[in-house]
Structure formats: C-alpha cells, structure tokens
Design a protein around this motif. Structure first.
Motif, PDB file in Angstrom:
ATOM      1  N   ASP A   4       0.822  -1.211   0.000  1.00  0.00           N
ATOM      2  CA  ASP A   4       0.000   0.000   0.000  1.00  0.00           C
ATOM      3  C   ASP A   4       0.854   1.259   0.000  1.00  0.00           C
ATOM      4  N   ASN A   5       2.111   1.135   0.397  1.00  0.00           N
ATOM      5  CA  ASN A   5       2.998   2.297   0.429  1.00  0.00           C
ATOM      6  C   ASN A   5       4.113   2.134  -0.592  1.00  0.00           C
ATOM      7  N   SER A   6       3.730   1.634  -1.761  1.00  0.00           N
ATOM      8  CA  SER A   6       4.692   1.474  -2.847  1.00  0.00           C
ATOM      9  C   SER A   6       4.096   2.034  -4.126  1.00  0.00           C
ATOM     10  N   ILE A   7       4.957   2.548  -4.989  1.00  0.00           N
ATOM     11  CA  ILE A   7       4.498   3.030  -6.287  1.00  0.00           C
ATOM     12  C   ILE A   7       5.504   2.637  -7.359  1.00  0.00           C
ATOM     13  N   THR A   8       5.031   2.652  -8.596  1.00  0.00           N
ATOM     14  CA  THR A   8       5.897   2.400  -9.741  1.00  0.00           C
ATOM     15  C   THR A   8       6.096   3.703 -10.511  1.00  0.00           C
ATOM     16  N   VAL A   9       7.348   3.979 -10.851  1.00  0.00           N
ATOM     17  CA  VAL A   9       7.670   5.145 -11.665  1.00  0.00           C
ATOM     18  C   VAL A   9       8.238   4.652 -12.992  1.00  0.00           C
ATOM     19  N   ASP A  36      10.251   6.430   3.017  1.00  0.00           N
ATOM     20  CA  ASP A  36       9.068   5.777   3.574  1.00  0.00           C
ATOM     21  C   ASP A  36       8.183   5.161   2.499  1.00  0.00           C
ATOM     22  N   VAL A  37       8.540   5.392   1.232  1.00  0.00           N
ATOM     23  CA  VAL A  37       7.779   4.833   0.108  1.00  0.00           C
ATOM     24  C   VAL A  37       8.674   3.859  -0.656  1.00  0.00           C
ATOM     25  N   GLU A  38       8.133   2.712  -0.986  1.00  0.00           N
ATOM     26  CA  GLU A  38       8.861   1.736  -1.801  1.00  0.00           C
ATOM     27  C   GLU A  38       8.636   2.099  -3.265  1.00  0.00           C
ATOM     28  N   THR A 207      10.334  14.168  -5.133  1.00  0.00           N
ATOM     29  CA  THR A 207      10.024  13.588  -3.821  1.00  0.00           C
ATOM     30  C   THR A 207       8.579  13.860  -3.442  1.00  0.00           C
ATOM     31  N   ASP A 208       8.146  15.098  -3.613  1.00  0.00           N
ATOM     32  CA  ASP A 208       6.763  15.468  -3.283  1.00  0.00           C
ATOM     33  C   ASP A 208       5.773  14.671  -4.121  1.00  0.00           C
ATOM     34  N   ALA A 209       6.068  14.513  -5.413  1.00  0.00           N
ATOM     35  CA  ALA A 209       5.170  13.780  -6.299  1.00  0.00           C
ATOM     36  C   ALA A 209       5.073  12.322  -5.866  1.00  0.00           C
ATOM     37  N   ILE A 210       6.207  11.724  -5.520  1.00  0.00           N
ATOM     38  CA  ILE A 210       6.220  10.329  -5.071  1.00  0.00           C
ATOM     39  C   ILE A 210       5.374  10.166  -3.825  1.00  0.00           C
ATOM     40  N   ARG A 211       5.553  11.055  -2.865  1.00  0.00           N
ATOM     41  CA  ARG A 211       4.817  10.944  -1.604  1.00  0.00           C
ATOM     42  C   ARG A 211       3.317  11.183  -1.805  1.00  0.00           C
ATOM     43  N   GLN A 212       2.974  12.165  -2.635  1.00  0.00           N
ATOM     44  CA  GLN A 212       1.554  12.468  -2.850  1.00  0.00           C
ATOM     45  C   GLN A 212       0.841  11.321  -3.555  1.00  0.00           C
ATOM     46  N   VAL A 213       1.480  10.751  -4.567  1.00  0.00           N
ATOM     47  CA  VAL A 213       0.851   9.650  -5.296  1.00  0.00           C
ATOM     48  C   VAL A 213       0.778   8.406  -4.417  1.00  0.00           C
ATOM     49  N   ALA A 214       1.812   8.156  -3.624  1.00  0.00           N
ATOM     50  CA  ALA A 214       1.785   7.011  -2.714  1.00  0.00           C
ATOM     51  C   ALA A 214       0.663   7.160  -1.691  1.00  0.00           C
ATOM     52  N   ALA A 215       0.480   8.375  -1.187  1.00  0.00           N
ATOM     53  CA  ALA A 215      -0.589   8.622  -0.210  1.00  0.00           C
ATOM     54  C   ALA A 215      -1.960   8.443  -0.847  1.00  0.00           C
ATOM     55  N   LYS A 217      -2.639   6.568  -3.385  1.00  0.00           N
ATOM     56  CA  LYS A 217      -2.812   5.132  -3.623  1.00  0.00           C
ATOM     57  C   LYS A 217      -3.228   4.424  -2.334  1.00  0.00           C
ATOM     58  N   ALA A 218      -2.589   4.782  -1.241  1.00  0.00           N
ATOM     59  CA  ALA A 218      -2.913   4.155   0.051  1.00  0.00           C
ATOM     60  C   ALA A 218      -4.352   4.440   0.474  1.00  0.00           C
TER      61      ALA A 218
END
Length: 226
Positions: A4-9, A36-38, A207-215, A217-218
């Motif tokens: 739930d705390n992972s994303i694909t780029v 904190d994001v995989e 970094t912000d984009a990764i965290r926002q999209v991961a959040a 998604k969660a």
C-alpha cells in the motif's frame, strides 16, 4: 514496507539525452528522500531522433546541422555542464564522436528489465556514463554487450540477439504509445501510470510527487481517476 505504500515510476527517456541523465540522478535523490515509500523504477524507450542511421552520424556534423553554429553548441553545453556537475556528472561532450541511433540500446534496456529491476537500473546508469562521461558509441554492439555484462546480464544471449530484429517492433510500439500519451519530450516520469512529471525536475519536486501519489494510492483514490 507494505504494498500500500509502494508506487511504480516509469521513466520515459533516451540514453543520449543529457537532461535524462540529470533526471536519473535527481530521481535517485528523490527515492532516497522518500524512504518511507517503496519505489519501483522501470525505464521506457524514447528516441530523440529515430532518423539517425544504424551506423550513426558524426556528432559534430550532426550538432552543427541541428543548431547551426559552434557558438550555439558551446552555449548549450555550458548551460548543461554545471547542472550535471551539481548531480555528480562529469559531462565530456567533446569526447562524444558519434551521434548513435539508440534503438538497439533501448532493446537492451528492455531485455535488462526482464532480468530484473536492479539489473535494468544498473544498465541504464552505465549507458548514460558510457555516452556522456566516456564518449562511447552506444550504437556499437561491442559497447552494448560489455555494458550488459557489467550490469549482470547474460552477455552471450545479448550477443546473439542484437544482430537480429528481436523486440525491434516492441520497442517502436512503446515509443509510439508514449507519443499517443502526449509525451513529446524527455525525461518524463509517469507515476502509477496516471500522473506525469515532465522534464528533469529538481529532487524535491520528484520527492513530493512520489509521496503524494503514494498517499493517494494508500487511500484508494487512484482508481477513481479517469
């Protein structure tokens, strides 16, 4: 770390694009900052100039035809070099003698992806280094086979496949798909297949984009996006 705390780029790029090399370094920083994001990274093909013949072109002549003057070329390089230096890149533009067709390099990157994410990441980094810091010809099969070996691929398989048409159409289809998605320049960072960050943005932006999209998604919100 949960799924739930992972994303694909998906990184749409070309290995002869200096901004893509800078973007790769900034993405590395962003992934480290968003610890904190995989983050899973996949490299997708794009050709800045698919019209270059398989044997490549003399780079100086190619750049002169494209930009018109030595002065203009020097200005472009002078703008890029300090940005690269800030990311640990030693651009050696004068060492690059051949402007290659990168189709075979993208086929190799595709095969590396089948060998695993870590292998593909090692290969892409090596190809950037070879082109921009060592002036190697990325259209040369010998160069590509050695890069594959260093990345941990089976070099004998690569040596067998490169002279064939294996995955030529698959790579061209991926490039065409990127074009249909509206990607006209690289690098383009596509997060979870839904959100695009265009250009070699600074590490904080990524970094912000990764965290926002991961959040998102969660929270289960990505499925609601059309």
């Amino acid at each position: 770390m949960s799924a739930d705390n992972s994303i694909t780029v998906d990184v749409v790029s070309d290995v002869v694009c200096p901004w893509c090399f800078i973007g790769q370094k900034r993405l590395d920083k962003a992934v480290a900052a968003a610890s904190d994001v995989e983050v899973h990274i996949r490299w997708r093909p794009f050709q800045l100039d698919p019209t270059i013949p398989p044997e490549g072109k003399d780079r100086r002549e190619y750049m002169m035809a494209k930009f018109g003057s030595e002065q203009r070329i020097r200005e472009i390089h002078a703008r890029i070099e300090p940005l690269g230096e800030a990311e640990g890149i030693s651009f050696a533009f004068d060492a690059i003698k051949v402007a290659p067709n990168t189709l075979d390099a993208h086929r190799l990157i595709r095969w590396a992806g089948a060998a695993g994410e870590a292998v593909q990441n090692r290969l892409v980094r090596r190809l950037f280094q070879l082109n921009f810091e060592e002036g190697a010809n990325l259209g040369d099969h010998t160069v590509l086979i050695e890069a594959a070996r260093k990345a941990g691929m089976d070099a004998s398989v690569v040596e067998t496949l490169l002279p064939t048409d294996a995955d030529v159409e698959a790579v061209r289809t991926e490039i065409a798909t990127a074009s249909r998605m509206g990607i006209t320049g690289v690098p383009c960072f596509l997060l979870e297949g839904k959100y695009a960050v265009m250009g070699a943005q600074d590490a904080d932006t990524l970094t912000d984009a990764i965290r926002q999209v991961a959040a998102a998604k969660a929270r289960g919100e990505l499925e609601k996006v059309d």
